[in-house]
Motif scaffolding. Sequence first.
Motif, PDB file in Angstrom:
ATOM      1  N   THR A  15       0.664  -1.190   0.146  1.00  0.00           N
ATOM      2  CA  THR A  15      -0.040   0.017  -0.038  1.00  0.00           C
ATOM      3  C   THR A  15       0.828   1.340   0.043  1.00  0.00           C
ATOM      4  OG1 THR A  15      -1.488   1.410   1.445  1.00  0.00           O
ATOM      5  CG2 THR A  15      -0.310  -0.272   2.681  1.00  0.00           C
ATOM      6  N   ASP A  70      -0.195   3.714   1.598  1.00  0.00           N
ATOM      7  CA  ASP A  70      -0.579   4.236   2.958  1.00  0.00           C
ATOM      8  C   ASP A  70       0.677   3.989   4.065  1.00  0.00           C
ATOM      9  OD1 ASP A  70      -1.779   5.139   5.327  1.00  0.00           O
ATOM     10  OD2 ASP A  70      -3.345   3.559   5.288  1.00  0.00           O
ATOM     11  N   HIS A  79      -6.244  -9.698  -5.786  1.00  0.00           N
ATOM     12  CA  HIS A  79      -7.372 -10.358  -4.917  1.00  0.00           C
ATOM     13  C   HIS A  79      -8.600  -9.445  -4.713  1.00  0.00           C
ATOM     14  CE1 HIS A  79      -9.416 -12.956  -1.985  1.00  0.00           C
ATOM     15  NE2 HIS A  79      -8.232 -13.927  -2.287  1.00  0.00           N
ATOM     16  N   GLU A 119     -10.238  -9.270  -2.066  1.00  0.00           N
ATOM     17  CA  GLU A 119     -10.821  -8.959  -0.941  1.00  0.00           C
ATOM     18  C   GLU A 119      -9.432  -7.981  -0.272  1.00  0.00           C
ATOM     19  OE1 GLU A 119     -13.253  -9.151   0.715  1.00  0.00           O
ATOM     20  OE2 GLU A 119     -14.237 -11.179  -0.052  1.00  0.00           O
ATOM     21  N   SER A 120      -9.916  -6.904   0.323  1.00  0.00           N
ATOM     22  CA  SER A 120      -8.949  -6.182   0.797  1.00  0.00           C
ATOM     23  C   SER A 120      -8.207  -6.663   1.882  1.00  0.00           C
ATOM     24  CB  SER A 120      -9.912  -4.806   1.426  1.00  0.00           C
ATOM     25  OG  SER A 120     -10.623  -4.104   0.701  1.00  0.00           O
ATOM     26  N   GLY A 121      -7.003  -6.468   1.769  1.00  0.00           N
ATOM     27  CA  GLY A 121      -6.092  -7.170   2.813  1.00  0.00           C
ATOM     28  C   GLY A 121      -5.301  -8.463   2.373  1.00  0.00           C
ATOM     29  N   HIS A 173      -1.738  -8.310   2.317  1.00  0.00           N
ATOM     30  CA  HIS A 173      -1.082  -8.042   3.614  1.00  0.00           C
ATOM     31  C   HIS A 173      -0.952  -9.512   4.227  1.00  0.00           C
ATOM     32  CE1 HIS A 173      -1.462  -3.749   3.689  1.00  0.00           C
ATOM     33  NE2 HIS A 173      -0.742  -3.696   4.623  1.00  0.00           N
ATOM     34  N   ASP A 186      -6.106  -5.142  -4.081  1.00  0.00           N
ATOM     35  CA  ASP A 186      -6.750  -5.833  -3.253  1.00  0.00           C
ATOM     36  C   ASP A 186      -8.063  -5.224  -2.902  1.00  0.00           C
ATOM     37  OD1 ASP A 186      -5.210  -3.893  -2.003  1.00  0.00           O
ATOM     38  OD2 ASP A 186      -5.595  -5.137  -0.096  1.00  0.00           O
ATOM     39  N   ARG A 219     -10.944  -3.244  -2.323  1.00  0.00           N
ATOM     40  CA  ARG A 219     -11.109  -1.700  -2.526  1.00  0.00           C
ATOM     41  C   ARG A 219     -10.061  -1.120  -1.632  1.00  0.00           C
ATOM     42  NH1 ARG A 219     -17.196  -0.969   0.190  1.00  0.00           N
ATOM     43  NH2 ARG A 219     -18.345  -2.472  -0.929  1.00  0.00           N
ATOM     44  N   HIS A 220      -8.879  -1.707  -1.296  1.00  0.00           N
ATOM     45  CA  HIS A 220      -7.956  -1.117  -0.389  1.00  0.00           C
ATOM     46  C   HIS A 220      -6.913  -0.491  -1.141  1.00  0.00           C
ATOM     47  CE1 HIS A 220      -4.211  -1.907   2.101  1.00  0.00           C
ATOM     48  NE2 HIS A 220      -4.590  -0.906   2.567  1.00  0.00           N
ATOM     49  N   ARG A 248      -7.750   5.321  -3.595  1.00  0.00           N
ATOM     50  CA  ARG A 248      -7.278   5.278  -2.052  1.00  0.00           C
ATOM     51  C   ARG A 248      -5.737   5.507  -2.132  1.00  0.00           C
ATOM     52  NH1 ARG A 248     -11.779   2.599  -1.476  1.00  0.00           N
ATOM     53  NH2 ARG A 248     -13.084   2.992   0.298  1.00  0.00           N
ATOM     54  N   PRO A 306     -16.644   7.442   0.675  1.00  0.00           N
ATOM     55  CA  PRO A 306     -16.290   6.942   1.852  1.00  0.00           C
ATOM     56  C   PRO A 306     -16.436   7.786   3.018  1.00  0.00           C
ATOM     57  CG  PRO A 306     -14.289   6.665   0.439  1.00  0.00           C
ATOM     58  CD  PRO A 306     -15.136   7.586  -0.252  1.00  0.00           C
ATOM     59  N   SER A 337     -12.574   3.089   5.921  1.00  0.00           N
ATOM     60  CA  SER A 337     -12.540   3.713   4.380  1.00  0.00           C
ATOM     61  C   SER A 337     -10.963   3.724   4.220  1.00  0.00           C
ATOM     62  CB  SER A 337     -12.999   5.306   4.825  1.00  0.00           C
ATOM     63  OG  SER A 337     -14.176   5.626   4.989  1.00  0.00           O
ATOM     64  N   LEU A 396      -8.993   1.217   4.810  1.00  0.00           N
ATOM     65  CA  LEU A 396      -8.580  -0.290   4.299  1.00  0.00           C
ATOM     66  C   LEU A 396      -9.258  -0.485   3.262  1.00  0.00           C
ATOM     67  CD1 LEU A 396      -7.784  -1.819   7.777  1.00  0.00           C
ATOM     68  CD2 LEU A 396      -6.315  -0.759   6.316  1.00  0.00           C
ATOM     69  N   PHE A 425      -5.669  -4.884   9.140  1.00  0.00           N
ATOM     70  CA  PHE A 425      -6.455  -6.403   8.473  1.00  0.00           C
ATOM     71  C   PHE A 425      -6.197  -7.443   9.713  1.00  0.00           C
ATOM     72  CE2 PHE A 425      -5.342  -4.023   4.640  1.00  0.00           C
ATOM     73  CZ  PHE A 425      -6.564  -4.019   4.140  1.00  0.00           C
TER      74      PHE A 425
END
Lengths: 316, 432
Positions: free
Chosen positions: A18, A20, A116, A118-120, A123, A140, A142-143, A181, A205, B199, B201, B272
């Motif tokens: 990410t 972030d 993928h 799914e978010s995360g 990770h 991943d 919506r992340h 994001r 969001p 939001s 994540l 997560f």
Amino acid sequence: MSANPQLDSQGRLQHLLTIDGLPASIITQILNTAQHFKETGADSKKLPLLAGKSVFNLFFEPSTRTRTTFEIAAKRLSADVINLNVAASSQSKGETLLDTVDNLSAMSADMFVVRHAESGAAHMIARHVAPGIHVVNAGDGRHAHPTQALLDMFTIRHFKGSFENLRVAIIGDVLHSRVARSQIHALTTLKVPEVRVIAPKTLIPKDVEHMGVHVYHDMETGLKDVDVVMTLRLQNERMNGALLPSREEFFKYYGLTQEKLSAARPDAIVMHPGPMNRGVEIDSAVADGPQSVILSQVTFGIFVRMAVMAILAENT
Amino acid sequence: MKILIRGARLIDATQKLDKVGDLCIAAGRVIGVDRTPEGFTPNRTIDAQGLIVAPGLVDLSARLREPGFEYLATLESEMAAAVAGGVTSLACPPDTDPTLDEPGLVEMLKYRAQGLNQCRVFPIGALTAGLEGQRITEMAELRDAGCLGFSQAMRPIADTQVLARALAYAATFNFCVWLQPQDAHLGHGGFAHDGEVASRLGLAAIPVTAETVAIATILLLMRETGARVHFCRISSARGLDMIHEARKEGLPVTCDVGVHHLHLSEMDIGWFDSNCHLSPPLRSIRDRDALRAAACNGLIDAICSDHSPVDEDTKQVPFAESSIGATGLELLLPLTLKWGKERGLGLGETLERVTAKPAQILGIAAGTLQEGSLADICIFDPNAEWKVEAASIVSQGKNTPFLGYNMQGRVQYTLVGGQLIFDRSPKNNKNA
């Protein structure tokens, strides 16, 4: 917040999961490395930086463009590339995600490029793999979609020179967008003074302002005097329902047309992460017009992905 | 069996008791508090100097996973976890497989539990058949079989008309309806609090309105039907405000909070952490602080473990795909003590939230040390430190957001009906 899982104890990049929390210095390092590849003509000859390494493209969700550009980038660095369309194989036989990863690790993978739904997911894989194996998140849920955001930053820097005096607007389905994001984190980390998002309230969001953006609900004020216009793809399944009434209404109020674009600065550039829905989020005249840099984004994407993989390999 | 517990600090909010003394037990009941009845000669003496003797904990929500989910946990494993956590009475929600919607199932569960001779188990019956929210259950029959309340567990009734009728029918018999306020549609498909973290994540979110809209609906229907409602697992500051107003108005409403929600917020999801995938979701820090205050001032009546053992493998998946829940029976006491200490609350009042108050909500004679009451007793060392690890947890469910944390306060002995059911001394317990 737990420690940043993508850096090692010396602060070196081990995974790209990410934007972030990624330090500006690492973003700049990636952009500069990509710039170097671009200038030295790395698109015409192979570099040995990943020779003998295996890169597994692990796509749990279909993708053409992202997977292809990762593949090209890895091959230009002399890696062996294995493409796995997992959606169609082991997962449908009930194998868990981590079992799949373990099995591929046992085939001596050096790097996983993961997409993928799914978010995360990236990770989780990064936490699981043995040290020395790198994970690159290719999207991943919506992340996050960090390489997309990095290639967008490369594109902005290419056309605008720097980030310090820019006004940037991101338009469309921010709620469901991993691209948005990652773009927001990249822009704010690189000290872009004003980042805006423009969308109807159903696609924004909660508390998105905490990420450092200003929210607009109409295009005319949102686009006023911006230097960079970033459009987002609107997924088909979101077009008719409780989020939006119809693609026609969305296009009328939020589709980027030449007329709406005229509120931006005359030298504003227009970007899109692809694949585009012409006539939904963007009008063909704009997509193919003089302000569009959409095809440059695709080209630069290869250099940026090369840079990410080269830096990760160097940090092994 | 006559037991003398010697030299402990006796704590019991129901008689404003906090002093060092002895406790005498005979024929399953407390017969002497800080005094030795004439002619009392114990068969066994427990030296409890430096320990605290309190009423056994009463947990308003612990999933034992039977029937139907024995691969996750069994009555044996979870009742052993309960007594290791000092819990002597627990209510189990009806979301088993099959759901607890028929008297026979409830009788079977009670029978199985009694046979194991650990803690007391009080099933909460399903409010609607199969928890499907369409047909109300035979509540009176279920009550006769042993159900002390009726609930939908985590499955809200989508059809408001069915909810209204279920409340009216329950009110006919003055049964208490236990509802986790959760709108069937708002937040449907969500996994985390609708706020900054979800939001950032990119997790589909559950807004506070999912709770408040449900509370508003239920309160309006309570006024109409005269039903008694116990709100389970309140998670938001706004939800608490509404319950506060309802209390002032005189509506017969009580509520509880899961102990995790007194300590954790959305921030603890970090990157997560699927151990923080709970229902209701961990909300903002502001919400958490409001819950902590409300548990202190009595707006929240009781604190429960919300014990939900899950399979380790089902947490080793992306957050949204992971199972909901965490193990809690053995953490209820230390986490409640921690909250009480941080809030500057006395030990008596702190423990009341996990003893007398929940017993009152369940309507059972428990949660007290008064002479003549059942000798359900928790004896713990308030200073013992221990680390939360898979190996230190008796429950079959090892997943908790507190894995790796140090806890203060650990149960030494648990008595149920005057019998020493749990003893942590190394010679008596392989799990110690």
